[in-house]
Design a protein around this motif. Structure first.
Motif, mmCIF file in Angstrom:
data_model
loop_
_atom_site.group_PDB
_atom_site.id
_atom_site.type_symbol
_atom_site.label_atom_id
_atom_site.label_comp_id
_atom_site.label_asym_id
_atom_site.label_seq_id
_atom_site.Cartn_x
_atom_site.Cartn_y
_atom_site.Cartn_z
ATOM 1 N N ASN A 46 0.814 -1.218 0.000
ATOM 2 C CA ASN A 46 0.000 0.000 0.000
ATOM 3 C C ASN A 46 0.847 1.266 0.000
ATOM 4 O O ASN A 46 0.333 2.352 -0.252
ATOM 5 C CB ASN A 46 -0.961 0.009 1.194
ATOM 6 N N ASP A 47 2.125 1.128 0.264
ATOM 7 C CA ASP A 47 3.063 2.254 0.248
ATOM 8 C C ASP A 47 3.747 2.274 -1.122
ATOM 9 O O ASP A 47 4.588 1.433 -1.410
ATOM 10 C CB ASP A 47 4.080 2.083 1.373
ATOM 11 N N ASP A 48 3.385 3.229 -1.970
ATOM 12 C CA ASP A 48 3.918 3.286 -3.336
ATOM 13 C C ASP A 48 5.433 3.355 -3.399
ATOM 14 O O ASP A 48 6.030 2.994 -4.407
ATOM 15 C CB ASP A 48 3.344 4.501 -4.079
ATOM 16 N N THR A 49 6.085 3.825 -2.346
ATOM 17 C CA THR A 49 7.546 3.945 -2.360
ATOM 18 C C THR A 49 8.238 2.619 -2.078
ATOM 19 O O THR A 49 9.449 2.524 -2.201
ATOM 20 C CB THR A 49 8.027 4.981 -1.321
ATOM 21 N N ARG A 50 7.467 1.592 -1.698
ATOM 22 C CA ARG A 50 8.064 0.304 -1.326
ATOM 23 C C ARG A 50 7.673 -0.836 -2.267
ATOM 24 O O ARG A 50 7.882 -1.998 -1.957
ATOM 25 C CB ARG A 50 7.659 -0.044 0.102
ATOM 26 N N THR A 51 7.107 -0.533 -3.416
ATOM 27 C CA THR A 51 6.638 -1.564 -4.340
ATOM 28 C C THR A 51 7.803 -2.435 -4.828
ATOM 29 O O THR A 51 8.761 -1.928 -5.389
ATOM 30 C CB THR A 51 5.932 -0.934 -5.557
ATOM 31 N N PRO A 52 7.724 -3.749 -4.625
ATOM 32 C CA PRO A 52 8.813 -4.637 -5.050
ATOM 33 C C PRO A 52 8.722 -4.985 -6.526
ATOM 34 O O PRO A 52 7.682 -4.827 -7.166
ATOM 35 C CB PRO A 52 8.578 -5.879 -4.190
ATOM 36 N N ASP A 53 9.839 -5.478 -7.051
ATOM 37 C CA ASP A 53 9.876 -6.004 -8.413
ATOM 38 C C ASP A 53 9.455 -7.475 -8.430
ATOM 39 O O ASP A 53 8.973 -7.981 -9.439
ATOM 40 C CB ASP A 53 11.295 -5.901 -8.984
ATOM 41 N N LEU A 54 9.668 -8.137 -7.302
ATOM 42 C CA LEU A 54 9.440 -9.581 -7.198
ATOM 43 C C LEU A 54 8.970 -9.908 -5.783
ATOM 44 O O LEU A 54 9.480 -9.336 -4.819
ATOM 45 C CB LEU A 54 10.746 -10.333 -7.489
ATOM 46 N N VAL A 55 8.024 -10.835 -5.680
ATOM 47 C CA VAL A 55 7.556 -11.318 -4.380
ATOM 48 C C VAL A 55 7.902 -12.794 -4.270
ATOM 49 O O VAL A 55 7.618 -13.582 -5.177
ATOM 50 C CB VAL A 55 6.028 -11.130 -4.215
ATOM 51 N N LEU A 56 8.536 -13.162 -3.153
ATOM 52 C CA LEU A 56 8.770 -14.562 -2.804
ATOM 53 C C LEU A 56 7.814 -14.869 -1.672
ATOM 54 O O LEU A 56 7.863 -14.238 -0.612
ATOM 55 C CB LEU A 56 10.224 -14.782 -2.383
ATOM 56 N N LEU A 57 6.933 -15.828 -1.883
ATOM 57 C CA LEU A 57 5.773 -16.017 -1.015
ATOM 58 C C LEU A 57 5.687 -17.422 -0.437
ATOM 59 O O LEU A 57 5.604 -18.402 -1.174
ATOM 60 C CB LEU A 57 4.510 -15.724 -1.839
ATOM 61 N N ASP A 58 5.685 -17.491 0.891
ATOM 62 C CA ASP A 58 5.415 -18.745 1.586
ATOM 63 C C ASP A 58 3.905 -18.970 1.564
ATOM 64 O O ASP A 58 3.132 -18.010 1.646
ATOM 65 C CB ASP A 58 5.924 -18.640 3.034
ATOM 66 N N LEU A 59 3.480 -20.208 1.461
ATOM 67 C CA LEU A 59 2.038 -20.480 1.417
ATOM 68 C C LEU A 59 1.418 -20.624 2.796
ATOM 69 O O LEU A 59 0.306 -20.165 3.034
ATOM 70 C CB LEU A 59 1.753 -21.749 0.609
ATOM 71 N N ASN A 60 2.100 -21.267 3.708
ATOM 72 C CA ASN A 60 1.520 -21.585 5.015
ATOM 73 C C ASN A 60 1.937 -20.548 6.050
ATOM 74 O O ASN A 60 3.020 -20.629 6.623
ATOM 75 C CB ASN A 60 1.957 -22.986 5.460
ATOM 76 N N MET A 61 1.055 -19.565 6.250
ATOM 77 C CA MET A 61 1.324 -18.485 7.197
ATOM 78 C C MET A 61 0.061 -18.173 7.990
ATOM 79 O O MET A 61 -1.046 -18.433 7.523
ATOM 80 C CB MET A 61 1.745 -17.212 6.446
ATOM 81 N N PRO A 62 0.236 -17.571 9.174
ATOM 82 C CA PRO A 62 -0.933 -17.163 9.954
ATOM 83 C C PRO A 62 -1.565 -15.897 9.384
ATOM 84 O O PRO A 62 -0.975 -15.229 8.541
ATOM 85 C CB PRO A 62 -0.334 -16.884 11.340
ATOM 86 N N LYS A 63 -2.735 -15.573 9.869
ATOM 87 C CA LYS A 63 -3.511 -14.381 9.524
ATOM 88 C C LYS A 63 -4.004 -14.408 8.090
ATOM 89 O O LYS A 63 -5.173 -14.580 7.848
ATOM 90 C CB LYS A 63 -2.744 -13.087 9.814
ATOM 91 N N MET A 64 -3.125 -14.200 7.125
ATOM 92 C CA MET A 64 -3.486 -14.253 5.706
ATOM 93 C C MET A 64 -2.468 -15.185 5.045
ATOM 94 O O MET A 64 -1.296 -14.858 4.953
ATOM 95 C CB MET A 64 -3.413 -12.855 5.066
#
Length: 116
Positions: A46-64
């Motif tokens: 949501n912070d336009d100054t922090r937008t990444p080029d790439l996301v590395l994403l774990d599947l099994n996490m709490p909350k979301m």
């Protein structure tokens, strides 16, 4: 050439430390941001100054979890272009199918040992 900006979304602190160590050991010149769950990652995005080029994403996490985060990201017209690589200790075909449906860029099974 600009430094690659990577957002690592991983709830396991040891996994985050291993990833950072691999980047340092191989002298990768990139800017790493970390989130411990999908909700934290959404705040970063949501912070336009922090937008990444790439996301590395774990599947099994709490909350979301990772699939919920991926759905959220890909439904956002301003961010859906960001490439997402799934990192998981599981090669569960149901998870893989869900990721395909949501539009991921790749899927890597995490090695359990740092040396691997």
């Amino acid at each position: 050439m600009k430094n690659l900006k990577i957002l690592l979304i991983e709830d396991d602190e040891i996994e985050r430390m291993k990833f950072t160590r691999v980047l340092q050991k191989n002298n990768y010149d990139c800017k790493l941001q970390e989130a411990t769950n999908g909700e934290e990652a959404v705040e970063i995005l949501n912070d336009d100054t922090r937008t990444p080029d790439l996301v590395l994403l774990d599947l099994n996490m709490p909350k979301m979890n990772g699939i919920e985060f991926l759905k959220s990201l890909k439904s956002n017209r301003n961010l859906n272009y960001i490439h997402v690589i799934i990192l998981s200790t599981s090669n569960n075909h149901k998870d893989l199918k869900s990721c395909i449906e949501e539009g991921f860029a790749g899927y890597l099974v995490k090695q359990l040992k740092y040396e691997d």
